[in-house]
Enzyme design. Structure first.
Site, PDB file in Angstrom:
ATOM      1  N   LYS A   1       0.826  -1.207   0.000  1.00  0.00           N
ATOM      2  CA  LYS A   1       0.000   0.000   0.000  1.00  0.00           C
ATOM      3  C   LYS A   1       0.862   1.260   0.000  1.00  0.00           C
ATOM      4  O   LYS A   1       0.551   2.238  -0.700  1.00  0.00           O
ATOM      5  CB  LYS A   1      -0.942  -0.027   1.212  1.00  0.00           C
ATOM      6  CG  LYS A   1      -2.044  -1.080   1.074  1.00  0.00           C
ATOM      7  CD  LYS A   1      -2.739  -1.399   2.383  1.00  0.00           C
ATOM      8  CE  LYS A   1      -3.731  -2.547   2.193  1.00  0.00           C
ATOM      9  NZ  LYS A   1      -4.343  -2.994   3.446  1.00  0.00           N
TER      10      LYS A   1
ATOM     11  N   GLN B  21      -4.536  -1.512   9.674  1.00  0.00           N
ATOM     12  CA  GLN B  21      -4.407  -2.836   9.069  1.00  0.00           C
ATOM     13  C   GLN B  21      -5.003  -3.906   9.985  1.00  0.00           C
ATOM     14  O   GLN B  21      -4.679  -3.988  11.168  1.00  0.00           O
ATOM     15  CB  GLN B  21      -2.931  -3.142   8.793  1.00  0.00           C
ATOM     16  CG  GLN B  21      -2.677  -4.463   8.100  1.00  0.00           C
ATOM     17  CD  GLN B  21      -3.267  -4.517   6.704  1.00  0.00           C
ATOM     18  OE1 GLN B  21      -3.166  -3.567   5.944  1.00  0.00           O
ATOM     19  NE2 GLN B  21      -3.880  -5.633   6.361  1.00  0.00           N
TER      20      GLN B  21
ATOM     21  N   ASP C 231     -10.873   2.715   4.059  1.00  0.00           N
ATOM     22  CA  ASP C 231     -11.115   1.273   4.012  1.00  0.00           C
ATOM     23  C   ASP C 231     -12.594   0.983   3.779  1.00  0.00           C
ATOM     24  O   ASP C 231     -12.971  -0.122   3.405  1.00  0.00           O
ATOM     25  CB  ASP C 231     -10.673   0.617   5.331  1.00  0.00           C
ATOM     26  CG  ASP C 231      -9.451  -0.278   5.149  1.00  0.00           C
ATOM     27  OD1 ASP C 231      -9.129  -0.608   3.990  1.00  0.00           O
ATOM     28  OD2 ASP C 231      -8.824  -0.646   6.154  1.00  0.00           O
TER      29      ASP C 231
END
Length: 283
Positions: free
Chosen positions: A52, A96, A119
């Site tokens: 990412k 995460q 997200d």
């Protein structure tokens, strides 16, 4: 059979964002920014985070990675998120997953400002997805799958669709997005009865079970679309949930593992972050 090139599509998306971002950066004097928090030392999580961050570098975004020990308290993790919430250089925040067992993932998700939740997991963004409000952010993996459908001209309207996996990250949001687009959706899991019969009748199969060789060639019908989200490691090699060699002899479209859905998840994240950036600089 057409192999769906997720890597190629993601590169096309990122190249477009890089070009548009350069124009806006010049105009407004700042880059888009992504803040990433990783808790503990899960090797897979480290790989995902590194990918990412590389994607951010490729499109010219500013990024900030905060690595925290696995024994951090929930309270201290929330403080880090609140700091990023207030940071004007940060347009998107990503924590995460998975998190250690002593931390409530839902509470952490709710702490992130909805307008920075790239997200797409905050309840407000999930609610917007349910009612078809496009001002929110979509969860990155299903968002990536939808973009693959659009790129390859796959119309889910009226298609019998079977999704294996009921997670908040893939299964549930994928079902909602496809329902919005007119698909007839069944959400199954590894305990579903007669799952093989359901698969054989499906026009579209999306598997996110994390079980290698779960779907064999005999489980799919001629011309089906098969999207393999599973990431498994067998004898040191990455593979999905689908027996690719068997299924590819029958299907119309199929994603490989690796190189299918994975790169599109990152493309979805970058698109969400860029959208958040545009919302801020152009308001």
């Amino acid at each position: 059979m057409i192999k769906i090139d997720g890597k190629g599509v993601s590169q096309k998306i990122l190249a477009y964002i890089r070009k548009e971002h350069d124009i806006l950066k010049e105009k407004y004097g700042r880059s888009a920014g992504l803040g990433v928090i990783i808790v503990g030392d899960n090797p897979a999580s480290k790989v995902y985070v590194n990918n990412k961050i590389k994607a951010c570098e490729n499109v010219g975004f500013y990024s900030e990675t905060i690595s925290l020990g696995g024994n951090i308290t929930e309270k201290d993790l929330i403080k880090e998120i609140e700091r990023l919430n207030k940071n004007n250089k940060i347009d998107g925040i990503l924590v995460q997953l998975p998190l250690p067992n002593h931390i409530n993932e839902l509470k952490i998700t709710e702490t992130i400002f909805p307008e920075k939740d790239v997200d797409g997991f905050h309840p407000l963004n999930i609610g917007k997805m349910v009612i078809g409000d496009n001002t929110g952010f979509l969860p990155c993996t299903p968002y990536g799958i939808i973009q693959l459908f659009e790129e390859y001209g796959i119309d889910p309207a009226g298609k019998d669709t079977v999704i294996i996996g009921r997670s908040n990250i893939v299964g549930k949001p994928a079902a909602l997005m496809l329902i919005q687009r007119g698909a007839t959706v069944q959400v199954c899991n590894t305990k579903t009865k007669n799952i093989n019969e359901k698969l054989k009748n499906a026009d579209i199969i999306i598997s996110a079970a994390g079980v290698p060789n779960l779907i064999k060639g005999t489980d799919v019908k001629e011309g089906a679309v098969v999207i393999d989200v599973g990431i498994n490691r067998v004898k040191g090699k990455l593979c999905g949930d689908v027996n690719y060699e068997e299924a590819s002899e029958k299907v119309g479209y199929i994603t490989p593992v690796p190189g299918g859905v994975g790169p599109m998840t990152i493309a979805g994240l970058i698109k969400n972050t860029f959208k958040s950036y545009i919302n801020k600089v152009e308001k």
